[in-house]
Design a protein around this motif. Structure first.
Motif, PDB file in Angstrom:
ATOM      1  N   GLY A   1      -1.376   1.503  10.334  1.00  0.00           N
ATOM      2  CA  GLY A   1      -1.788   0.410   9.514  1.00  0.00           C
ATOM      3  C   GLY A   1      -2.078   0.829   8.056  1.00  0.00           C
ATOM      4  N   PRO A   2      -2.638  -0.104   7.352  1.00  0.00           N
ATOM      5  CA  PRO A   2      -2.938   0.003   5.959  1.00  0.00           C
ATOM      6  C   PRO A   2      -3.927   1.156   5.784  1.00  0.00           C
ATOM      7  N   GLU A   3      -4.977   1.510   6.836  1.00  0.00           N
ATOM      8  CA  GLU A   3      -5.945   2.412   6.593  1.00  0.00           C
ATOM      9  C   GLU A   3      -5.210   3.733   6.389  1.00  0.00           C
ATOM     10  N   ALA A   4      -3.986   3.969   6.766  1.00  0.00           N
ATOM     11  CA  ALA A   4      -3.288   5.292   6.539  1.00  0.00           C
ATOM     12  C   ALA A   4      -2.818   5.250   5.315  1.00  0.00           C
ATOM     13  N   ILE A   5      -2.548   4.253   4.471  1.00  0.00           N
ATOM     14  CA  ILE A   5      -2.067   4.297   3.105  1.00  0.00           C
ATOM     15  C   ILE A   5      -3.259   4.758   2.164  1.00  0.00           C
ATOM     16  N   PRO A   6      -3.084   5.885   1.506  1.00  0.00           N
ATOM     17  CA  PRO A   6      -4.283   6.228   0.499  1.00  0.00           C
ATOM     18  C   PRO A   6      -4.646   4.890  -0.158  1.00  0.00           C
ATOM     19  N   LYS A   7      -5.896   4.886  -0.611  1.00  0.00           N
ATOM     20  CA  LYS A   7      -6.407   3.701  -1.369  1.00  0.00           C
ATOM     21  C   LYS A   7      -6.180   3.730  -2.838  1.00  0.00           C
ATOM     22  N   LYS A   8      -5.824   5.063  -3.218  1.00  0.00           N
ATOM     23  CA  LYS A   8      -5.415   5.356  -4.800  1.00  0.00           C
ATOM     24  C   LYS A   8      -4.138   4.797  -4.915  1.00  0.00           C
ATOM     25  N   TRP A   9      -3.357   4.456  -3.909  1.00  0.00           N
ATOM     26  CA  TRP A   9      -1.802   3.709  -4.084  1.00  0.00           C
ATOM     27  C   TRP A   9      -1.936   2.446  -3.876  1.00  0.00           C
ATOM     28  N   LEU A  10      -2.600   2.036  -2.509  1.00  0.00           N
ATOM     29  CA  LEU A  10      -2.663   0.593  -2.264  1.00  0.00           C
ATOM     30  C   LEU A  10      -3.621  -0.284  -3.215  1.00  0.00           C
ATOM     31  N   GLY A  11      -4.442   0.328  -3.705  1.00  0.00           N
ATOM     32  CA  GLY A  11      -5.357  -0.257  -4.830  1.00  0.00           C
ATOM     33  C   GLY A  11      -4.656  -0.473  -6.115  1.00  0.00           C
ATOM     34  N   LYS A  12      -3.538  -0.176  -6.168  1.00  0.00           N
ATOM     35  CA  LYS A  12      -2.842  -0.203  -7.374  1.00  0.00           C
ATOM     36  C   LYS A  12      -1.503  -0.872  -7.303  1.00  0.00           C
ATOM     37  N   LEU A  13      -1.087  -1.288  -6.172  1.00  0.00           N
ATOM     38  CA  LEU A  13      -0.210  -2.252  -5.657  1.00  0.00           C
ATOM     39  C   LEU A  13      -0.148  -3.509  -6.446  1.00  0.00           C
ATOM     40  N   ASN A  14       0.930  -4.110  -6.906  1.00  0.00           N
ATOM     41  CA  ASN A  14       0.642  -5.454  -7.581  1.00  0.00           C
ATOM     42  C   ASN A  14       0.291  -6.433  -6.595  1.00  0.00           C
ATOM     43  N   ARG A  15      -0.954  -7.033  -6.830  1.00  0.00           N
ATOM     44  CA  ARG A  15      -1.419  -7.818  -5.836  1.00  0.00           C
ATOM     45  C   ARG A  15      -0.921  -9.094  -5.384  1.00  0.00           C
ATOM     46  N   ALA A  16      -0.002  -9.671  -6.338  1.00  0.00           N
ATOM     47  CA  ALA A  16       0.480 -10.868  -5.656  1.00  0.00           C
ATOM     48  C   ALA A  16       1.822 -10.361  -4.594  1.00  0.00           C
ATOM     49  N   ILE A  17       2.231  -9.140  -4.885  1.00  0.00           N
ATOM     50  CA  ILE A  17       3.452  -8.553  -3.949  1.00  0.00           C
ATOM     51  C   ILE A  17       2.657  -8.180  -2.588  1.00  0.00           C
ATOM     52  N   ALA A  18       1.319  -7.532  -2.744  1.00  0.00           N
ATOM     53  CA  ALA A  18       0.659  -6.970  -1.590  1.00  0.00           C
ATOM     54  C   ALA A  18       0.304  -8.445  -0.716  1.00  0.00           C
ATOM     55  N   ALA A  19       0.010  -9.425  -1.539  1.00  0.00           N
ATOM     56  CA  ALA A  19      -0.398 -10.444  -0.684  1.00  0.00           C
ATOM     57  C   ALA A  19       0.661 -11.167   0.285  1.00  0.00           C
ATOM     58  N   GLN A  20       1.620 -11.050  -0.404  1.00  0.00           N
ATOM     59  CA  GLN A  20       2.913 -11.793   0.243  1.00  0.00           C
ATOM     60  C   GLN A  20       3.531 -10.821   1.471  1.00  0.00           C
ATOM     61  N   CYS A  21       3.523  -9.435   1.197  1.00  0.00           N
ATOM     62  CA  CYS A  21       3.722  -8.673   2.234  1.00  0.00           C
ATOM     63  C   CYS A  21       2.664  -8.737   3.534  1.00  0.00           C
ATOM     64  N   ILE A  22       1.562  -8.752   3.190  1.00  0.00           N
ATOM     65  CA  ILE A  22       0.745  -9.116   4.265  1.00  0.00           C
ATOM     66  C   ILE A  22       0.988 -10.292   5.005  1.00  0.00           C
ATOM     67  N   GLN A  23       0.964 -11.445   4.199  1.00  0.00           N
ATOM     68  CA  GLN A  23       1.312 -12.729   4.873  1.00  0.00           C
ATOM     69  C   GLN A  23       2.590 -12.651   5.635  1.00  0.00           C
ATOM     70  N   GLN A  24       3.521 -12.276   5.291  1.00  0.00           N
ATOM     71  CA  GLN A  24       4.715 -12.303   6.036  1.00  0.00           C
ATOM     72  C   GLN A  24       4.811 -11.170   7.365  1.00  0.00           C
ATOM     73  N   ALA A  25       4.180 -10.101   7.237  1.00  0.00           N
ATOM     74  CA  ALA A  25       3.848  -9.204   8.229  1.00  0.00           C
ATOM     75  C   ALA A  25       3.103 -10.210   9.415  1.00  0.00           C
ATOM     76  N   ARG A  26       2.219 -10.875   8.888  1.00  0.00           N
ATOM     77  CA  ARG A  26       1.313 -11.766  10.124  1.00  0.00           C
ATOM     78  C   ARG A  26       2.216 -12.702  10.531  1.00  0.00           C
ATOM     79  N   ASP A  27       2.821 -13.658   9.699  1.00  0.00           N
ATOM     80  CA  ASP A  27       3.543 -14.714  10.112  1.00  0.00           C
ATOM     81  C   ASP A  27       4.684 -14.271  11.110  1.00  0.00           C
ATOM     82  N   LEU A  28       5.379 -13.250  10.735  1.00  0.00           N
ATOM     83  CA  LEU A  28       6.859 -12.884  11.453  1.00  0.00           C
ATOM     84  C   LEU A  28       6.291 -12.127  12.693  1.00  0.00           C
TER      85      LEU A  28
END
Ligand SMILES: [Mg+2]
Length: 322
Positions: A277-304
């Protein structure tokens, strides 16, 4: 600004399956954003410019802002939306309509084969490209994650049918189908917490048995992989099986250059699920990911994944016990 999953503490409550699904989707976006910086560069150019490229710095031939993604992520999101709109079914017409809307919104990049498929749909309403034995582009595979998530827990034949419906809107070849289905099976196993031997012994060696061209050589790593599905997946396999963390896998794969956003996206989706899961992804990368995109990815992953669990449950309930 807080991270989307922290705002309502839902992240804390996510179970292992949901975390792995979210990790896969964020891994896809992170790999795409990292790889885009060095897309079309050869490894020697990457070394000369960055020594090792391992930061979410944007740029590249698309002049991206740090954390911005390309067609790999945005097409996956368009596909996921189409699946959710049909309550979990993969309907060719809806998928094609969403791809068409995606193209009208002027994405930062688009592959030639993808464009041809969408233009065919726009002009003729046809949702399946003619079979092309030589059409081995990686465009159907790069966006397959939503199909992997919604078919989790389903029979393999259901996954294959679903995978081909979405793929054939733009890509219709044996190699594209086989490679894309292999990635779906790998994601399913990662969601189950399988180990690398399971992944290697089952989906990957089956792919190599039917299509020996996908055989990969860890001692002779691919460099500068093209957008040909065979080059793409050989590179992804080498990087994934030869490293033992999300970070090492991604650094290895993107520094090979070539179609680095797509190798990064596919490797990122597998590694994001595999490493829990996301804990495995370095924060230095995840923290810079476009936030609107990150939010959509999280929502779709959960919904699907929730919808997949629900459907599987229903199927099990409806199946008489033997
Ligand atoms: Mg791309």
């Amino acid at each position: 600004m807080m991270w989307p999953w922290r705002q309502n503490q839902e992240w804390v409550r996510a179970d292992n399956l949901e975390r792995r699904a979210i990790g896969a989707y964020l891994g896809l976006a992170v790999g795409d954003a990292l790889g885009a910086t060095v897309e079309f560069m050869v490894p020697e150019e990457i070394v000369a410019k960055y020594k090792v490229h391992d930061s979410m710095c944007g740029g590249g031939w698309l002049y991206l802002k740090p954390g911005d993604v390309t067609d790999d992520t945005t097409m996956a999101l368009a596909l996921g939306e189409a699946i959710l709109a049909e309550k979990g079914l993969i309907v060719a017409q809806t998928v094609a309509q969403n791809f068409d809307a995606w193209m009208r919104a002027k994405p930062v990049d688009i592959g030639d084969t993808v464009r041809r498929g969408i233009v065919q749909f726009r002009h003729k309403g046809i949702t399946e490209m003619p079979y092309d034995a030589w059409g081995g582009g990686n465009g159907a595979c790069m966006r397959t994650l939503p199909v992997a998530l919604i078919t989790y827990g389903r029979a393999d034949g259901d996954m294959v049918r679903a995978s081909r419906i979405q793929a054939h809107v733009t890509h219709h070849s044996d190699q594209s189908d086989a490679g894309t289905e292999c990635i779906n099976r790998m994601i399913h196993l990662c969601l189950d917490g399988a180990d690398k031997n399971d992944l290697l012994n089952n989906p990957v060696s089956n792919l190599i048995t039917t299509h020996p061209e996908f055989r990969f050589h860890r001692k002779k790593p691919m460099k500068n992989p093209s957008a040909y599905i065979v080059d793409t997946l050989r590179t992804v396999f080498e990087s994934f099986f030869d490293t033992s963390t999300f970070e090492d896998c991604l650094v290895d794969v993107i520094n090979r250059g070539g179609d680095a956003d797509t190798t990064g996206a596919i490797a990122g989706s597998i590694a994001g699920a595999y490493y829990g899961g996301p804990e495995a992804i370095p924060k230095k990368w995840l923290g810079k990911l476009n936030r609107a995109i990150a939010a959509q990815c999280i929502q779709q992953a959960r919904d699907l994944i929730r919808l997949a669990e629900k459907d599987t449950h229903q199927i099990r309930k409806e199946t008489p016990e033997s």
